[in-house]
Scaffold this active site. Structure first.
Site, PDB file in Angstrom:
ATOM      1  N   LYS A 267       9.986  -2.162  38.705  1.00  0.00           N
ATOM      2  CA  LYS A 267       8.559  -1.977  38.987  1.00  0.00           C
ATOM      3  C   LYS A 267       7.781  -3.290  39.032  1.00  0.00           C
ATOM      4  O   LYS A 267       6.969  -3.509  39.933  1.00  0.00           O
ATOM      5  CB  LYS A 267       7.932  -1.058  37.935  1.00  0.00           C
TER       6      LYS A 267
ATOM      7  N   GLU B 114       5.867   3.466  49.584  1.00  0.00           N
ATOM      8  CA  GLU B 114       4.946   4.514  49.133  1.00  0.00           C
ATOM      9  C   GLU B 114       3.636   3.910  48.652  1.00  0.00           C
ATOM     10  O   GLU B 114       3.627   2.851  48.011  1.00  0.00           O
ATOM     11  CB  GLU B 114       5.579   5.335  48.003  1.00  0.00           C
TER      12      GLU B 114
ATOM     13  N   ARG C 298      16.309   4.050  50.623  1.00  0.00           N
ATOM     14  CA  ARG C 298      17.282   5.041  51.088  1.00  0.00           C
ATOM     15  C   ARG C 298      16.607   5.956  52.105  1.00  0.00           C
ATOM     16  O   ARG C 298      15.418   5.848  52.330  1.00  0.00           O
ATOM     17  CB  ARG C 298      17.728   5.889  49.900  1.00  0.00           C
TER      18      ARG C 298
ATOM     19  N   VAL D  54      14.131  12.707  51.653  1.00  0.00           N
ATOM     20  CA  VAL D  54      14.214  14.135  51.950  1.00  0.00           C
ATOM     21  C   VAL D  54      13.353  14.464  53.176  1.00  0.00           C
ATOM     22  O   VAL D  54      13.773  15.188  54.073  1.00  0.00           O
ATOM     23  CB  VAL D  54      13.742  14.969  50.739  1.00  0.00           C
TER      24      VAL D  54
END
Lengths: 459, 80
Positions: A115, A273, A291, A294
């Protein structure tokens, strides 16, 4: 690259097998003892058992996965999402065994997975991060100086806290003066450490994210997704593009994601994000997922790009075949995650056996799934059964097609969250695009949701 | 003596302890009151308590710790 080993399961394994076959690759599907009859095993050219049902002894076992891939003479490994997909050591082990890892290097995964390092990297690339003190504050004077940057409201957090403990909110200067002293005393009493830091509180935030592709030298974005409808921090419903995002902000958002990709020499598909503050028209970096995600199909539906095939081409050493100016948005797409859960029983997971399956075929409808008639869902893994994706020329048409597709989707013998989506697709705030990341949980607690989820009417 | 059955409400993996380093919810032969938790079922990465629907004495477990169970399977019996 000729022989691809798929180190994952469920619907994403099916997706990868199909993408790889489209490129003429031989597919080798890994599976645990509990997954011998899964759809991806049936579709793949070859299948290898990698261990017992618990994921820790199969899909999460680096030695077992790499050993099986080598024994099967694979020359590349696709990790999917979850499991080992964002494990830098796994990427290194695959590469050390002489195979290509379908994703970025272990070093990139580790750097973006941490982070603090990720936030610094984002700042270095000029990506906005949530304003706040970079670390603990010496005293209230130092805190007052930070307020010039954050504005109100602010969160005052105990350095030694975590998981929401030791957080106070101040909405103006007077409250800040009062609360800061209290918070320091409380932190000292609770954690034996009075260290505090201050961060801007982004209220009513939306979750937006940008799809990126890179080959190590060239970097592009494939526009953004809107994923604010979440329950327990799990996305439930995703859209692309983010409706109502002004054009200049969209440009700045997507450019910032490309700048970050360039900063780290990104290789593969990834997602940056962000928190999006709609009222302030500002966005802030959250994290990078290194990656396939979904919800990647909504991006594919609006851009026409096959993201999984692009990942495979990049891993094979090809240059990015798409230029930024070739990526355009057509229409609007929505994805609903269909989980093996009972919405009317507080989303209790319940794996069953699919006695009948009927998949809608309408225009703009796609169903990515692990299900087939007669399949028994194993209890060992997560509850995602599939994703219903619809595309239309605009959001209203996409919603209309979604309602029809959800009503036509029939999965017997297996409880699902279809009724939740059917209710959301008819909910006024969802239709009006008036929601943030807190919306779904508060709506679920409402009488409107309770009656919608218990009557299960089929209009 | 009549036996009463305690069944699993859902399929998954049955555990007798709340965590590996903690004692069992119910020792073999313990008495059980209605509503007592006798174990956990892990399904799809979430944990659910198994409550006893009956009161009784001298519980006997028919399923070992960490064994798979099906929905409706008898996990334990008590003397009612």
């Amino acid at each position: 690259m000729k022989r691809l080993f798929i180190a994952n399961r469920g619907e994403i394994a099916v997706r990868i097998v199909q993408a790889a076959k489209g490129l003429g690759l031989t597919t080798i599907q890994a599976h645990s003892q509990a997954d011998a009859d899964m759809l991806a095993v049936r579709l793949a050219d070859e299948a290898v058992c990698i261990g017992p049902p618990p994921a820790a002894k199969s899909y999460l076992d680096i030695e077992a996965v790499v050993g099986a891939a080598r024994a099967a003479s694979a020359d590349a490994v696709h990790p999917g999402y979850g499991f080992l997909a964002e494990n830098g050591d796994f990427a290194d082990a695959v590469t050390a065994a002489g195979m290509a890892f379908v994703g970025p290097s272990g070093d990139t995964i580790r750097m973006l997975g941490d982070k603090v390092t990720a936030r610094r990297t984002a700042q270095a690339a000029g990506v906005p991060t949530v304003p706040g003190s970079d670390g603990r504050l010496a005293d209230i004077d130092a805190a007052r100086a930070v307020l010039e940057e954050t504005g109100f409201p602010v969160m005052i957090k105990a350095s030694a806290g975590g998981g929401g403990r030791g957080i106070r909110v101040a909405r103006d200067q007077a409250e800040f003066e009062r609360v800061f002293a209290q918070a320091a005393a409380e932190a000292k009493a609770a954690f034996g450490d009075g260290g505090l830091y201050v961060e801007k509180l982004v209220e009513r935030a939306r979750h937006v994210e940008v799809q990126i592709l890179g080959d190590g030298e060239n970097f592009i974005h494939c526009f953004e997704r809107e994923c604010s409808l979440q329950r327990r921090r799990q996305k439930v419903w995703e859209e692309a593009p983010a409706a109502g995002l002004p054009a200049d902000l969209r440009q700045a958002l997507c450019d910032s994601a490309v700048a970050l990709a360039r900063q780290v020499g990104y290789r593969g598909a990834g997602t940056v994000e962000y928190l999006y503050d709609e009222s302030a028209q500002a966005f802030y970096f959250l994290e990078v997922n290194t990656r396939i995600q979904v919800e990647h199909p909504v991006t594919e539906m609006i851009t026409g790009i096959d993201l999984v095939q692009e990942m495979l081409r990049i891993a094979a050493g090809e240059r990015l075949s798409i230029r930024q100016e070739d990526v355009t948005v057509t229409g609007h797409a929505i994805e609903c995650r269909i989980n093996a859960e009972m919405p009317e029983k507080n989303f209790m997971p319940f794996p069953g056996t699919v006695s009948a399956l009927s998949v809608p075929q309408g225009e703009g409808v796609r169903f990515d799934t692990m299900l087939y008639q007669g399949y028994t869902v194993p209890p060992y893994y997560d509850s995602l059964l599939g994703k219903l994706i619809v595309h239309g020329p605009d959001r209203a048409t996409a919603l209309e097609r979604l309602r029809a597709a959800l009503d036509a989707l029939q999965i017997d013998g297996q409880p699902t969250t279809v009724a939740l989506h059917a209710a959301l697709a008819r909910q006024d705030d969802v239709i009006a695009n008036r929601f943030d990341t807190a919306f779904l949980e508060s709506w679920l607690a409402s009488d409107e949701a309770k009656s919608a989820l218990t009557t299960k009417e089929k209009a | 003596m009549a036996k009463a059955e305690i069944r699993s409400p859902l399929p998954g993996t049955f555990y007798r302890r709340p965590a590996p380093d903690q004692p069992e919810f119910k020792a073999d032969g313990a008495d059980v009151a209605e509503g007592d938790t006798i174990g956990l079922v892990e399904v799809m990465k979430s944990f659910h308590e198994v409550p006893a629907e009956v009161s009784g004495k001298a519980i006997t477990f028919l399923v070992e710790d960490a064994e798979p169970v099906t929905a409706g399977q008898v996990i334990a019996e008590v003397e009612a």
